[in-house]
Scaffold this motif. Structure first.
Motif, PDB file in Angstrom:
ATOM      1  N   ASP A 349      39.889  25.497 -29.418  1.00 27.99           N
ATOM      2  CA  ASP A 349      38.569  25.116 -29.245  1.00 27.99           C
ATOM      3  C   ASP A 349      38.045  23.910 -28.574  1.00 27.99           C
ATOM      4  OD1 ASP A 349      37.225  27.537 -30.610  1.00 27.99           O
ATOM      5  OD2 ASP A 349      37.092  26.592 -32.572  1.00 27.99           O
ATOM      6  N   ALA A 350      39.045  23.048 -28.308  1.00 23.87           N
ATOM      7  CA  ALA A 350      38.758  21.967 -27.435  1.00 23.87           C
ATOM      8  C   ALA A 350      38.962  22.407 -26.162  1.00 23.87           C
ATOM      9  CB  ALA A 350      39.802  20.928 -27.957  1.00 23.87           C
ATOM     10  N   PHE A 351      39.926  23.229 -25.841  1.00 21.77           N
ATOM     11  CA  PHE A 351      40.268  23.792 -24.496  1.00 21.77           C
ATOM     12  C   PHE A 351      39.487  24.513 -23.999  1.00 21.77           C
ATOM     13  CE2 PHE A 351      42.724  26.702 -21.668  1.00 21.77           C
ATOM     14  CZ  PHE A 351      42.942  25.816 -20.953  1.00 21.77           C
ATOM     15  N   ASN A 352      38.930  25.853 -24.441  1.00 21.68           N
ATOM     16  CA  ASN A 352      38.444  26.757 -23.549  1.00 21.68           C
ATOM     17  C   ASN A 352      37.143  26.494 -23.305  1.00 21.68           C
ATOM     18  OD1 ASN A 352      40.475  29.116 -23.644  1.00 21.68           O
ATOM     19  ND2 ASN A 352      40.574  28.617 -25.702  1.00 21.68           N
ATOM     20  N   PRO A 353      36.120  25.844 -24.175  1.00 16.99           N
ATOM     21  CA  PRO A 353      34.882  25.502 -23.437  1.00 16.99           C
ATOM     22  C   PRO A 353      34.651  24.856 -22.215  1.00 16.99           C
ATOM     23  CG  PRO A 353      34.775  25.208 -25.802  1.00 16.99           C
ATOM     24  CD  PRO A 353      35.969  25.323 -25.470  1.00 16.99           C
ATOM     25  N   LEU A 354      35.685  23.932 -22.024  1.00 14.84           N
ATOM     26  CA  LEU A 354      35.910  23.206 -20.733  1.00 14.84           C
ATOM     27  C   LEU A 354      36.636  23.972 -19.628  1.00 14.84           C
ATOM     28  CD1 LEU A 354      37.020  19.662 -22.401  1.00 14.84           C
ATOM     29  CD2 LEU A 354      34.894  20.232 -21.358  1.00 14.84           C
ATOM     30  N   LYS A 355      37.484  24.916 -20.009  1.00  9.79           N
ATOM     31  CA  LYS A 355      38.325  25.746 -18.851  1.00  9.79           C
ATOM     32  C   LYS A 355      37.304  26.820 -18.438  1.00  9.79           C
ATOM     33  CE  LYS A 355      42.064  27.228 -17.266  1.00  9.79           C
ATOM     34  NZ  LYS A 355      41.737  28.379 -16.444  1.00  9.79           N
ATOM     35  N   GLY A 356      36.358  27.218 -19.135  1.00  9.39           N
ATOM     36  CA  GLY A 356      35.678  28.384 -18.771  1.00  9.39           C
ATOM     37  C   GLY A 356      36.132  29.808 -19.119  1.00  9.39           C
ATOM     38  N   SER A 357      36.887  29.617 -20.247  1.00 13.67           N
ATOM     39  CA  SER A 357      37.525  30.768 -21.000  1.00 13.67           C
ATOM     40  C   SER A 357      37.216  30.920 -22.490  1.00 13.67           C
ATOM     41  CB  SER A 357      38.954  30.694 -20.828  1.00 13.67           C
ATOM     42  OG  SER A 357      39.704  29.418 -21.206  1.00 13.67           O
ATOM     43  N   ILE A 358      37.729  32.195 -22.928  1.00 18.91           N
ATOM     44  CA  ILE A 358      37.279  32.425 -24.485  1.00 18.91           C
ATOM     45  C   ILE A 358      38.671  32.203 -25.319  1.00 18.91           C
ATOM     46  CG2 ILE A 358      35.169  33.776 -23.849  1.00 18.91           C
ATOM     47  CD1 ILE A 358      36.868  36.136 -24.381  1.00 18.91           C
ATOM     48  N   PRO A 359      38.556  31.884 -26.377  1.00 18.99           N
ATOM     49  CA  PRO A 359      39.805  31.590 -27.284  1.00 18.99           C
ATOM     50  C   PRO A 359      40.672  33.070 -27.361  1.00 18.99           C
ATOM     51  CG  PRO A 359      37.986  31.780 -28.785  1.00 18.99           C
ATOM     52  CD  PRO A 359      37.516  31.707 -27.269  1.00 18.99           C
ATOM     53  N   ALA A 360      41.863  32.767 -27.556  1.00 22.81           N
ATOM     54  CA  ALA A 360      42.660  33.948 -27.976  1.00 22.81           C
ATOM     55  C   ALA A 360      42.495  34.303 -29.210  1.00 22.81           C
ATOM     56  CB  ALA A 360      44.286  33.657 -27.410  1.00 22.81           C
ATOM     57  N   ARG A 361      42.501  33.048 -29.852  1.00 20.66           N
ATOM     58  CA  ARG A 361      42.315  33.486 -31.594  1.00 20.66           C
ATOM     59  C   ARG A 361      41.115  34.226 -31.972  1.00 20.66           C
ATOM     60  NH1 ARG A 361      45.376  29.678 -34.854  1.00 20.66           N
ATOM     61  NH2 ARG A 361      43.844  30.303 -36.548  1.00 20.66           N
ATOM     62  N   LYS A 362      40.926  34.923 -32.960  1.00 14.54           N
ATOM     63  CA  LYS A 362      39.941  35.811 -33.259  1.00 14.54           C
ATOM     64  C   LYS A 362      38.994  35.021 -34.422  1.00 14.54           C
ATOM     65  CE  LYS A 362      42.453  38.880 -34.940  1.00 14.54           C
ATOM     66  NZ  LYS A 362      42.838  40.333 -35.880  1.00 14.54           N
TER      67      LYS A 362
END
Length: 432
Positions: A349-362
């Protein structure tokens, strides 16, 4: 032609080896670091290709969590610049052959990892999946893609979408285009309208972005089932429908602007209104959207907009960044500590909003994923799935290298028949 391409590979290897001599992009230096009290922290060398805006910010956010949770370690950023990781993977191969692996390295989930697994370069991570109960929080189809004979070899950090058409609404309006094209035929009809207004119809980056465009045109021309069938044993890459798709690719490539150094400057041409369209993965969203210190700070739906790549609506052309545990890593315990952060809800949740991706976790916090990312979460759960070529899901690295060579030759000679023969030969030599 082939000699020139091989010379280019040699130059690339020389450049990445030069980068290795200079150290990682984070400015860290190898070796233990002092805590100031006489004790030394052990370094954890994290090897990736996340150096651009958005992706570097996401990595920095995970790094902060890692160092907070693990004060006994210091993070060594061994990132190598270059979109899609082509330069990084060349350098990584030399490190693995020299038996000097990083503590952990980024790899695309799927077929890309098969070579490392077959060569005995990776430890399996079943123990970590059991300890953290990761099979309960990752989608089953994702776990299947990163497993070989029941063993899991990487920790996925995210899900990316390859098939996104980014566009400048004002440029489209000025060209008399009412909406983003939904089919390949509509796309081909729209491109000359943009050219007639003196704008670049389709921006493009370095050579890997041409392969990225190819996978999108193949999917948009063939449809999901026929596209996925290309990667099964006995697939017919010489079929007439593939020829038609490659003819479409040739036409579309004829409307591209001068190749840029990488995907970011090509995306920036859309942002500046110099170009109408760019087909790129959704990491471009972080670049468009993030504040100026980590992106372009643009307003979505005004300065830029998005749609599924032409002909691909209802299909998620997917890829996933993941981290591995190399055999012989200098700091195995530190690498495992990093993998735990990469796998965690907090880390993703820290990484993906900045990267422009969605999480692998459900179980990630969906409230953090807004705008484009909210669309992506919805589509990931409902769309058909197709695996990326360029980004390691559908083909292994030798197969991708052969495809890349064929695309590179096509860029020079524009020969569809030669391109198709190259794709046929690549599949014959590498399909399993």
């Amino acid at each position: 032609m082939r000699r020139r391409w091989l010379a280019a590979v040699a130059i690339t290897m020389a450049s990445v080896l030069g980068l290795a001599a200079c150290g990682g992009s984070g400015g860290d230096k190898a070796g233990p670091t002092s805590t100031g009290g006489g004790e030394s922290k052990k370094q954890v060398e994290v090897f990736s290709w996340w150096t651009g805006p958005g992706e570097a910010d996401g990595l920095k956010a995970m790094r902060k969590i890692f160092e907070t949770n693990n004060p006994q370690y210091t993070f060594f950023d061994a990132a190598v610049a270059g979109g899609s990781g082509d330069k990084a993977k060349a350098l990584l191969q030399s490190k693995l052959q020299a038996k000097t692996p990083p503590d952990t390295f980024q790899g695309h989930a799927g077929a890309e990892l098969q070579g490392y697994i077959k060569n005995g370069d990776l430890e399996d991570l079943n123990f970590l999946y059991d300890e953290l109960k990761l099979r309960d929080v990752f989608p089953s189809q994702l776990v299947d893609q990163i497993s070989v004979e029941g063993k899991v070899y990487s920790v996925p950090v995210n899900i990316h979408r390859s098939n996104v058409l980014w566009f400048n609404p004002k440029v489209l309006k000025d060209a008399g285009i009412a909406a983003a094209p939904k089919s390949i035929e509509e796309f081909i009809a729209d491109l000359p309208k943009v050219k007639a207004k003196g704008k670049i119809p389709l921006s493009i980056g370095s050579e890997w972005t041409a392969t990225h465009l190819l996978e999108n045109v193949l999917l948009g021309s063939l449809g999901t089932d026929a596209y996925n069938a290309l990667f099964k044993p006995g697939a017919n890459w010489g079929a007439p429908e593939v020829t038609k798709a490659l003819d479409n690719y040739k036409t579309i490539m004829s409307f591209t602007g001068p190749p840029q150094d990488d995907w970011q400057p090509a995306a920036q041409q859309v942002a500046k209104g110099e170009a109408a369209f760019n087909i790129m993965g959704d990491w471009a969203y972080g670049y468009f959207h993030n504040p100026p210190e980590g992106g372009l700070g643009l307003t979505s739906k005004t300065d830029f907009d998005w749609a599924p790549a032409p002909g691909t609506e209802g299909t998620y052309l997917w890829l996933s960044d993941s981290f591995t545990l190399p055999k012989g890593a200098k700091n195995r315990d530190g690498a495992i500590a990093w993998l735990k952060v990469a796998a965690s809800k907090e880390g993703q949740d820290a990484f993906n909003p900045l990267k422009g991706s969605i999480p692998a976790r459900k179980d990630a916090d969906q409230s953090l994923y807004k705008d484009y990312l909210a669309d992506a979460l919805k589509d990931w759960s409902s769309n058909k799935l197709a695996g990326s070529i360029q980004h390691g899901v559908s083909v292994n690295q030798p197969w991708l290298a052969a495809i890349t060579e064929s695309v590179g030759l096509f860029i020079k000679d524009k020969d569809v028949a030669a391109l198709q023969k190259g794709l046929v030969d690549a599949a014959t030599a590498n399909a399993q």
